[in-house]
Design a protein around this motif. Sequence first.
Motif, PDB file in Angstrom:
ATOM      1  N   GLY A  20     -54.620  29.848  26.560  1.00 15.16           N
ATOM      2  CA  GLY A  20     -53.273  30.272  26.219  1.00 15.16           C
ATOM      3  C   GLY A  20     -53.058  30.318  24.716  1.00 15.16           C
ATOM      4  N   MET A  21     -52.554  31.482  24.240  1.00 15.97           N
ATOM      5  CA  MET A  21     -52.235  31.693  22.837  1.00 15.97           C
ATOM      6  C   MET A  21     -50.788  32.196  22.778  1.00 15.97           C
ATOM      7  SD  MET A  21     -55.911  33.578  22.004  1.00 15.97           S
ATOM      8  CE  MET A  21     -55.216  34.599  20.751  1.00 15.97           C
ATOM      9  N   SER A  22     -50.301  32.558  21.576  1.00 18.80           N
ATOM     10  CA  SER A  22     -48.885  32.940  21.457  1.00 18.80           C
ATOM     11  C   SER A  22     -48.458  33.980  22.498  1.00 18.80           C
ATOM     12  CB  SER A  22     -48.588  33.501  20.056  1.00 18.80           C
ATOM     13  OG  SER A  22     -48.747  32.490  19.096  1.00 18.80           O
ATOM     14  N   GLY A  23     -49.295  34.988  22.679  1.00 19.73           N
ATOM     15  CA  GLY A  23     -48.879  36.100  23.524  1.00 19.73           C
ATOM     16  C   GLY A  23     -48.994  35.870  25.018  1.00 19.73           C
ATOM     17  N   MET A  69     -61.851  22.834  16.112  1.00 23.95           N
ATOM     18  CA  MET A  69     -62.578  24.063  15.787  1.00 23.95           C
ATOM     19  C   MET A  69     -62.471  24.977  16.998  1.00 23.95           C
ATOM     20  SD  MET A  69     -64.235  26.300  14.236  1.00 23.95           S
ATOM     21  CE  MET A  69     -63.750  25.496  12.705  1.00 23.95           C
ATOM     22  N   ILE A  70     -61.687  26.052  16.841  1.00 28.18           N
ATOM     23  CA  ILE A  70     -61.418  26.920  18.000  1.00 28.18           C
ATOM     24  C   ILE A  70     -62.209  28.216  17.938  1.00 28.18           C
ATOM     25  CG2 ILE A  70     -59.101  25.951  18.323  1.00 28.18           C
ATOM     26  CD1 ILE A  70     -57.992  28.556  17.084  1.00 28.18           C
ATOM     27  N   GLY A  71     -62.861  28.486  16.802  1.00 24.08           N
ATOM     28  CA  GLY A  71     -63.561  29.764  16.652  1.00 24.08           C
ATOM     29  C   GLY A  71     -65.019  29.685  17.064  1.00 24.08           C
ATOM     30  N   ASP A  98     -46.689  35.807  11.664  1.00 20.16           N
ATOM     31  CA  ASP A  98     -47.838  36.705  11.753  1.00 20.16           C
ATOM     32  C   ASP A  98     -48.842  36.440  10.648  1.00 20.16           C
ATOM     33  OD1 ASP A  98     -46.846  37.979  13.956  1.00 20.16           O
ATOM     34  OD2 ASP A  98     -45.821  39.537  12.790  1.00 20.16           O
ATOM     35  N   ARG A  99     -50.095  36.692  10.972  1.00 22.03           N
ATOM     36  CA  ARG A  99     -51.133  36.615   9.940  1.00 22.03           C
ATOM     37  C   ARG A  99     -51.348  38.007   9.400  1.00 22.03           C
ATOM     38  NH1 ARG A  99     -52.792  33.469  14.187  1.00 22.03           N
ATOM     39  NH2 ARG A  99     -53.658  35.310  15.153  1.00 22.03           N
ATOM     40  N   ASN A 100     -51.367  38.162   8.057  1.00 20.28           N
ATOM     41  CA  ASN A 100     -51.612  39.513   7.559  1.00 20.28           C
ATOM     42  C   ASN A 100     -53.051  39.736   7.137  1.00 20.28           C
ATOM     43  OD1 ASN A 100     -51.007  37.759   5.517  1.00 20.28           O
ATOM     44  ND2 ASN A 100     -49.047  38.745   5.064  1.00 20.28           N
ATOM     45  N   MET A 157     -63.165  22.837  29.457  1.00 17.68           N
ATOM     46  CA  MET A 157     -63.512  24.234  29.199  1.00 17.68           C
ATOM     47  C   MET A 157     -62.438  24.949  28.408  1.00 17.68           C
ATOM     48  SD  MET A 157     -65.200  25.242  32.821  1.00 17.68           S
ATOM     49  CE  MET A 157     -66.685  24.381  33.348  1.00 17.68           C
ATOM     50  N   MET A 158     -62.870  26.072  27.815  1.00 13.32           N
ATOM     51  CA  MET A 158     -61.966  26.892  27.019  1.00 13.32           C
ATOM     52  C   MET A 158     -62.237  28.358  27.323  1.00 13.32           C
ATOM     53  SD  MET A 158     -62.273  28.922  24.026  1.00 13.32           S
ATOM     54  CE  MET A 158     -61.503  29.160  22.426  1.00 13.32           C
ATOM     55  N   GLY A 159     -61.196  29.172  27.267  1.00 16.05           N
ATOM     56  CA  GLY A 159     -61.409  30.601  27.438  1.00 16.05           C
ATOM     57  C   GLY A 159     -60.323  31.402  26.740  1.00 16.05           C
ATOM     58  N   MET A 160     -60.691  32.636  26.402  1.00  4.02           N
ATOM     59  CA  MET A 160     -59.735  33.576  25.796  1.00  4.02           C
ATOM     60  C   MET A 160     -59.613  34.784  26.696  1.00  4.02           C
ATOM     61  SD  MET A 160     -60.814  33.690  21.837  1.00  4.02           S
ATOM     62  CE  MET A 160     -59.438  34.545  21.082  1.00  4.02           C
ATOM     63  N   ALA A 161     -58.377  35.088  27.059  1.00  7.81           N
ATOM     64  CA  ALA A 161     -58.151  36.238  27.930  1.00  7.81           C
ATOM     65  C   ALA A 161     -58.230  37.533  27.124  1.00  7.81           C
ATOM     66  CB  ALA A 161     -56.782  36.111  28.588  1.00  7.81           C
ATOM     67  N   ALA A 189     -51.691  23.555  17.047  1.00  5.98           N
ATOM     68  CA  ALA A 189     -51.056  24.530  16.155  1.00  5.98           C
ATOM     69  C   ALA A 189     -52.159  25.225  15.357  1.00  5.98           C
ATOM     70  CB  ALA A 189     -50.085  23.825  15.220  1.00  5.98           C
ATOM     71  N   VAL A 190     -52.289  26.527  15.563  1.00 10.59           N
ATOM     72  CA  VAL A 190     -53.399  27.265  14.945  1.00 10.59           C
ATOM     73  C   VAL A 190     -52.992  27.723  13.543  1.00 10.59           C
ATOM     74  CG1 VAL A 190     -54.920  29.264  15.124  1.00 10.59           C
ATOM     75  CG2 VAL A 190     -54.339  27.940  17.175  1.00 10.59           C
ATOM     76  N   SER A 191     -53.601  27.079  12.536  1.00 11.02           N
ATOM     77  CA  SER A 191     -53.177  27.263  11.146  1.00 11.02           C
ATOM     78  C   SER A 191     -54.129  28.137  10.338  1.00 11.02           C
ATOM     79  CB  SER A 191     -53.031  25.889  10.497  1.00 11.02           C
ATOM     80  OG  SER A 191     -54.164  25.066  10.777  1.00 11.02           O
ATOM     81  N   LYS A 192     -55.055  28.816  11.007  1.00 11.25           N
ATOM     82  CA  LYS A 192     -56.024  29.664  10.291  1.00 11.25           C
ATOM     83  C   LYS A 192     -55.290  30.661   9.396  1.00 11.25           C
ATOM     84  CE  LYS A 192     -56.402  32.933  14.151  1.00 11.25           C
ATOM     85  NZ  LYS A 192     -57.106  33.232  15.394  1.00 11.25           N
ATOM     86  N   THR A 193     -55.820  30.870   8.216  1.00  7.97           N
ATOM     87  CA  THR A 193     -55.285  31.760   7.161  1.00  7.97           C
ATOM     88  C   THR A 193     -54.001  31.243   6.515  1.00  7.97           C
ATOM     89  OG1 THR A 193     -53.801  33.304   8.342  1.00  7.97           O
ATOM     90  CG2 THR A 193     -56.173  33.781   8.449  1.00  7.97           C
ATOM     91  N   VAL A 240     -52.830  24.390  24.876  1.00  8.80           N
ATOM     92  CA  VAL A 240     -52.613  25.750  24.384  1.00  8.80           C
ATOM     93  C   VAL A 240     -52.869  25.788  22.884  1.00  8.80           C
ATOM     94  CG1 VAL A 240     -51.026  26.465  26.215  1.00  8.80           C
ATOM     95  CG2 VAL A 240     -50.110  25.321  24.175  1.00  8.80           C
ATOM     96  N   ARG A 241     -53.340  26.948  22.414  1.00  6.39           N
ATOM     97  CA  ARG A 241     -53.670  27.124  20.997  1.00  6.39           C
ATOM     98  C   ARG A 241     -52.732  28.182  20.434  1.00  6.39           C
ATOM     99  NH1 ARG A 241     -58.047  28.391  24.146  1.00  6.39           N
ATOM    100  NH2 ARG A 241     -57.740  30.508  23.406  1.00  6.39           N
ATOM    101  N   ILE A 242     -51.727  27.748  19.680  1.00  3.12           N
ATOM    102  CA  ILE A 242     -50.675  28.680  19.289  1.00  3.12           C
ATOM    103  C   ILE A 242     -50.539  28.783  17.777  1.00  3.12           C
ATOM    104  CG2 ILE A 242     -48.205  29.163  19.483  1.00  3.12           C
ATOM    105  CD1 ILE A 242     -48.290  27.972  22.255  1.00  3.12           C
ATOM    106  N   GLY A 243     -50.701  30.008  17.265  1.00  2.00           N
ATOM    107  CA  GLY A 243     -50.617  30.249  15.836  1.00  2.00           C
ATOM    108  C   GLY A 243     -49.355  30.988  15.441  1.00  2.00           C
ATOM    109  N   SER A 244     -49.330  32.294  15.700  1.00  2.00           N
ATOM    110  CA  SER A 244     -48.257  33.128  15.145  1.00  2.00           C
ATOM    111  C   SER A 244     -46.854  32.747  15.605  1.00  2.00           C
ATOM    112  CB  SER A 244     -48.547  34.604  15.393  1.00  2.00           C
ATOM    113  OG  SER A 244     -49.028  34.809  16.687  1.00  2.00           O
ATOM    114  N   SER A 245     -46.692  32.206  16.785  1.00  2.00           N
ATOM    115  CA  SER A 245     -45.346  31.799  17.215  1.00  2.00           C
ATOM    116  C   SER A 245     -44.832  30.592  16.433  1.00  2.00           C
ATOM    117  CB  SER A 245     -45.311  31.453  18.709  1.00  2.00           C
ATOM    118  OG  SER A 245     -45.547  32.605  19.470  1.00  2.00           O
TER     119      SER A 245
END
Length: 218
Positions: A190-193, A66-68, A215-217, A150-154, A22-26, A206-211
């Motif tokens: 894999g992320m929310s979208g 740490m995902i960043g 949303d992060r503002n 491994m990790m990747g961002m599309a 669960a991606v809790s950044k911000t 999977v790394r899921i934040g906004s779902s």
Amino acid sequence: MDIAENLKKVRASLPEHVKLVAVSKTKPPEDILQAYEAGQRDFGENKIQEMVEKQVDLPADIRWHMIGHVQRNKVKYMASFVSLIHGVDSEKLLKEIDKRAKQHNRVIPCLLQLHIAKEESKFGFDEDELKQLISGGRLEAFKNVRLEGMMGMATFTDNTEQLRSEFRYLEGIYQQYREHFPHFNTLSMGMSGDYPIAVEEGSTMVRIGSSIFGDRNV
Ligand SMILES: *Cc1c(COP(=O)(O)O)cnc(C)c1O
């Protein structure tokens, strides 16, 4: 925003073998606690300082990811507690993680980040760099790092065919390197979208934040 309800929905959409970060950044600690109370234990942050601040106040059995992008000079702040570092993108960084892990008498699990997106801005090894890293034979020296996968961002796009081909590419490399590293057990993609496609293409995490948190503002 009902975090527990969102979490339940996301979990229900994932196969049993896929782990949810669960991606809790911000997001504030109160939001993390709501997810925690709903049973979530794995949380992801993309800034070391923010993760450290949250970690001190929140329950000790949370597994922090740490995902960043990781700045080498900040590894020391998370070395005592981080549970998985997803964004390892250089040998120099591995060396620093190894050094700091050793100071804490622990082994830190890490993932190698691969550059799979068409966008320039995303970090990670390309295939040649990965080959050099692995074939260099220097990894064995890092006794306090354990590479788990491994990790990747599309690419940020609605084009599902493109997303699918980027995830498929990463999964192919992951399987190829499993021959060298039979203990590999994590493919973080894999992320929310885009996570349903990532899961179809073999993601195990999977790394899921906004779902989950909305949303992060910022
Ligand atoms: C923010 C972030 C995510 C989560 O993004 P959402 O679209 O909110 O699910 C996943 N992975 C990384 C590396 C991120 O920085």
